[in-house]
Design an enzyme around this catalytic site. Sequence first.
Site, PDB file in Angstrom:
ATOM      1  N   ASN A   1      -7.502  -2.729  14.309  1.00 42.33           N
ATOM      2  CA  ASN A   1      -8.892  -3.037  13.960  1.00 42.33           C
ATOM      3  C   ASN A   1      -8.986  -4.265  13.038  1.00 42.33           C
ATOM      4  O   ASN A   1     -10.021  -4.528  12.456  1.00 42.33           O
ATOM      5  CB  ASN A   1      -9.558  -1.823  13.295  1.00 42.33           C
ATOM      6  CG  ASN A   1      -8.854  -1.408  12.004  1.00 42.33           C
ATOM      7  OD1 ASN A   1      -7.924  -2.083  11.556  1.00 42.33           O
ATOM      8  ND2 ASN A   1      -9.303  -0.312  11.414  1.00 42.33           N
TER       9      ASN A   1
ATOM     10  N   GLU B   1      -9.689  -1.999   5.341  1.00 40.63           N
ATOM     11  CA  GLU B   1     -10.296  -1.682   6.617  1.00 40.63           C
ATOM     12  C   GLU B   1     -11.554  -2.531   6.846  1.00 40.63           C
ATOM     13  O   GLU B   1     -12.129  -3.058   5.883  1.00 40.63           O
ATOM     14  CB  GLU B   1     -10.678  -0.196   6.634  1.00 40.63           C
ATOM     15  CG  GLU B   1      -9.496   0.761   6.450  1.00 40.63           C
ATOM     16  CD  GLU B   1      -8.671   0.953   7.711  1.00 40.63           C
ATOM     17  OE1 GLU B   1      -8.482  -0.009   8.491  1.00 40.63           O
ATOM     18  OE2 GLU B   1      -8.184   2.072   7.924  1.00 40.63           O
TER      19      GLU B   1
ATOM     20  N   HIS C   1      -7.209  -4.750  10.250  1.00 39.13           N
ATOM     21  CA  HIS C   1      -6.962  -4.536   8.816  1.00 39.13           C
ATOM     22  C   HIS C   1      -5.677  -5.229   8.365  1.00 39.13           C
ATOM     23  O   HIS C   1      -4.767  -5.468   9.147  1.00 39.13           O
ATOM     24  CB  HIS C   1      -6.973  -3.038   8.438  1.00 39.13           C
ATOM     25  CG  HIS C   1      -5.797  -2.232   8.876  1.00 39.13           C
ATOM     26  ND1 HIS C   1      -5.904  -0.916   9.262  1.00 39.13           N
ATOM     27  CD2 HIS C   1      -4.474  -2.521   8.976  1.00 39.13           C
ATOM     28  CE1 HIS C   1      -4.705  -0.445   9.563  1.00 39.13           C
ATOM     29  NE2 HIS C   1      -3.818  -1.406   9.410  1.00 39.13           N
TER      30      HIS C   1
ATOM     31  N   ASP D   1       0.808  -1.216   0.000  1.00 39.04           N
ATOM     32  CA  ASP D   1       0.000   0.000   0.000  1.00 39.04           C
ATOM     33  C   ASP D   1       0.845   1.270   0.000  1.00 39.04           C
ATOM     34  O   ASP D   1       2.060   1.231   0.201  1.00 39.04           O
ATOM     35  CB  ASP D   1      -0.964  -0.002   1.198  1.00 39.04           C
ATOM     36  CG  ASP D   1      -0.302  -0.501   2.488  1.00 39.04           C
ATOM     37  OD1 ASP D   1       0.934  -0.496   2.566  1.00 39.04           O
ATOM     38  OD2 ASP D   1      -1.027  -0.889   3.408  1.00 39.04           O
TER      39      ASP D   1
HETATM   40  C1  F6R Z   1       1.483  -1.370   6.116  1.00 38.30           C
HETATM   41  C2  F6R Z   1       0.212  -2.044   6.233  1.00 38.30           C
HETATM   42  C3  F6R Z   1      -0.584  -2.045   7.492  1.00 38.30           C
HETATM   43  C4  F6R Z   1       0.245  -2.328   8.734  1.00 38.30           C
HETATM   44  C5  F6R Z   1      -0.624  -2.288   9.984  1.00 38.30           C
HETATM   45  C6  F6R Z   1       0.183  -2.483  11.249  1.00 38.30           C
HETATM   46  O1  F6R Z   1       2.012  -1.529   4.824  1.00 38.30           O
HETATM   47  O2  F6R Z   1      -0.201  -2.601   5.284  1.00 38.30           O
HETATM   48  O3  F6R Z   1      -1.611  -2.995   7.387  1.00 38.30           O
HETATM   49  O4  F6R Z   1       0.834  -3.586   8.611  1.00 38.30           O
HETATM   50  O5  F6R Z   1      -1.276  -1.046  10.051  1.00 38.30           O
HETATM   51  O6  F6R Z   1       1.019  -1.377  11.406  1.00 38.30           O
HETATM   52  P1  F6R Z   1       2.150  -1.381  12.512  1.00 38.30           P
HETATM   53  O7  F6R Z   1       3.115  -2.431  12.138  1.00 38.30           O
HETATM   54  O8  F6R Z   1       2.757   0.003  12.425  1.00 38.30           O
HETATM   55  O9  F6R Z   1       1.481  -1.648  13.807  1.00 38.30           O
END
Ligand code: F6R
Length: 245
Positions: free
Chosen positions: A136, A143, A138, A67
């Site tokens: 959450n 989401e 995701h 992403d």
């Molecule tokens: C990032 C991504 C997100 C993160 C998730 C956890 O490329 O795709 O899904 O993996 O938000 O983020 P952290 O590791 O910062 O807790």
Amino acid sequence: MKIIRTKDYKDMSRKAANIISAQVILKPDSVLGLATGSTPIGTYSQLAEWNQKGDCDFSHVSTYNLDEYRGLTHSDPQSYHYFMRVNFFDKINIDLANTHVPDGANPDAQAACSHYDQIVREAGYPDLQLLGIGRNGHIGFNEPDDHFSKGTHCVDLTESTIEANSRLFEKKEDVPRQAYTMGVQTIMYARMVLILASGPEKAQAVYDMCYGPIAPSCPASILQLHQNCIVMADEAALSKCPAAE
Ligand code: F6R
């Protein structure tokens, strides 16, 4: 799902790096799906260390990130393009031409997303997809919703994600409100999924992913249907899961 319980973040990072390193040793031209965020940083630095020692060669590897924030240039320090350079690509012997991140700088969401789907498809989809999990539930920026997404698309980030990611920005208002993300279907096409989780703030999402209903209200729960998914999580992230894991 295979759940691997690790002692702490360091242990998780090292074991995850071992799995990725094995993948690259077994198939030097592996296609890796990669994630940003805090969780994989330790894994990337372990892999970089092994690469510098000559133990893990990325010269034939190609990568596709999950992403990117919409509206940020590639050189913006908050962009995922920049994150990947600083935390991984600039530290290993990968050919930058073989690294790919959705083009958040392209304001034409339709064009940016369909181009990304096309190049991921042409690459044959990831051999190994590395994921983190949002508080959450995701994955990528898919989401919680009332349906599972398919290909790459533009999403409005939820308040919970904006709040969680604001720690990396000067102020919450600076967090972009939209992102381009690979869809859940694309993630499911990866031949192996390695999802990492560390810390107590991930405990509920990890429980829902592994033991909750398979529902788009927790996008990561779809991974229960993946044939080769490894959940690598530390004690704190597994604190709501049965102790046997
Ligand atoms: C990032 C991504 C997100 C993160 C998730 C956890 O490329 O795709 O899904 O993996 O938000 O983020 P952290 O590791 O910062 O807790």
